[in-house]
Design an enzyme around this catalytic site. Structure first.
Site, PDB file in Angstrom:
ATOM      1  N   CYS A  70       0.843  -1.193   0.000  1.00  0.00           N
ATOM      2  CA  CYS A  70       0.000   0.000   0.000  1.00  0.00           C
ATOM      3  C   CYS A  70       0.881   1.246   0.000  1.00  0.00           C
ATOM      4  CB  CYS A  70      -0.915   0.013   1.220  1.00  0.00           C
ATOM      5  SG  CYS A  70      -1.970   1.472   1.313  1.00  0.00           S
ATOM      6  N   PRO A  71       0.813   2.077  -1.031  1.00  0.00           N
ATOM      7  CA  PRO A  71       1.635   3.298  -1.043  1.00  0.00           C
ATOM      8  C   PRO A  71       1.187   4.320  -0.013  1.00  0.00           C
ATOM      9  CG  PRO A  71       0.133   3.267  -2.912  1.00  0.00           C
ATOM     10  CD  PRO A  71       0.012   1.930  -2.257  1.00  0.00           C
TER      11      PRO A  71
END
Length: 353
Positions: A70-71
């Site tokens: 997940c950025p």
């Protein structure tokens, strides 16, 4: 109440960020040496990949029960922080719904106090309230614009993050991850393609949504197990999923086709010099691009109309065994005369996906 939402959202957000997903110990191997034949070996971590673990290119480690990278938390979502991440996805829309209600009621009451009804027109005076000359909060045109903008952000967050929460809950209630759902779909495709008559049963689904839920969400906040060994349903092998992964990997190499680069490609995301269609149809994915030089050999495993994904064939002694995989423009390569793995003429009727 709004402050409580904020505190809980930030707590779970930073918990998911800093607690991390949990990584397979470097050099890990199963207790029984004969079980190594069921597992993949990670050359980067110099260890075997434990069941349900996958190597993350961004974290550069094998992640236990990896769901995705997940950025927004700059970390992977996996074994240790799956619960915190899912709670964040739940609380954020709830807090935004509350905030949206506050914004809507604020704009409604303030505009209602500033509306004048005439015989032929309706006028809104944003300078002062008509019925309440002393508003608690000054509400001018700039405040109205800011409230409208904040309302749009709150509704957008509610829809976007709420959909992610629904997706996460679906995989949690079946005791899967997003990656494992994709593996299961590919298993069905492989069985149908070769007509083997196999029946693939996902081994970690207990059959009870409540039991699956409790494996992720616990009162202590610590998920069940150690992230390396997992209970399996009756009739399934401890390494049923990893065996299926090995079959899919072998099948992918059999179906792969060898291509040779006929043009140089720098590896940029949206190449301007490779045509308008290539520029505008670049894959919307975090997967990398690989730079190509004229004459390079690539094993292509999948592709789109104007892009292909594959692995560059390198000299293992020179590159240290590190693989280069990613997307590249289709117009930069041409199909070789012989197949990649078997070194035989390519079957013209070979199916592709």
């Amino acid at each position: 109440v709004l402050l409580n939402w904020t505190v809980m959202i930030l707590y779970n957000y930073f918990s998911a960020m800093f607690a991390g997903p949990g990584y397979v110990p470097l050099g890990w191997a199963p207790e029984k040496s004969q079980d190594c034949m069921y597992l993949q070996y990670c050359k980067v971590c110099q260890s075997y990949k434990a069941p349900r673990s996958h190597h993350c290119r961004k974290c550069n480690r094998c992640v236990m029960k990896m769901d995705h990278h997940c950025p927004w938390i700059n970390n992977c979502c996996g074994y240790q922080n799956h619960a915190s991440f899912t709670l964040f996805l739940l609380l954020a829309p709830l807090g935004c719904i509350h905030a949206s209600f506050v914004f809507v009621m604020t704009m409604y009451t303030q505009l209602y106090n500033r509306i004048s009804f005439g015989w032929s027109s309706v006028k809104i005076d944003m300078s002062a309230a008509k019925r309440d000359p002393r508003p608690i909060i000054p509400f001018g045109l700039s405040a109205f614009a800011a409230s409208l903008f904040a309302l749009g952000l709150a509704l957008g967050t509610t829809i976007a993050v709420g959909m992610l929460f629904i997706i996460q809950m679906k995989v949690i209630l079946t005791n899967k991850t997003s990656i494992e759902s994709w593996i299961e779909e590919k298993a069905k495709d492989r069985i149908q393609y070769y007509q083997t008559g196999e029946i693939f049963i996902f081994p970690y689904d207990t059959g009870s949504k409540w039991k699956n839920f409790k494996q992720v969400f616990t009162w202590s906040g610590i998920p069940e197990g150690d992230g390396l060994d997992w209970p399996v349903r009756e009739g399934c092998h401890q390494y049923s999923l990893t065996i299926e992964q090995l079959k899919q990997k072998a099948d992918k190499r059999v179906r792969s086709v060898r291509y040779r680069a006929v043009e140089d490609y720098s590896g940029v995301c949206c190449p301007v010099t490779k045509g308008v269609k290539t520029f505008f149809t670049t894959p919307c994915t975090e997967e990398p691009r690989i730079a190509l030089s004229k004459g390079d050999l690539i094993l292509a495993t999948r592709g789109l109309k104007h892009w292909m994904y594959g692995e560059k064939i390198l000299d293992s002694a020179a590159d240290g065994g590190i693989r280069e995989r990613g997307w590249f423009p289709r117009k930069c390569v041409e199909k070789c005369q012989y197949d990649s793995e078997m070194d035989q003429p390519v079957d013209g009727e070979k199916k592709t996906r």
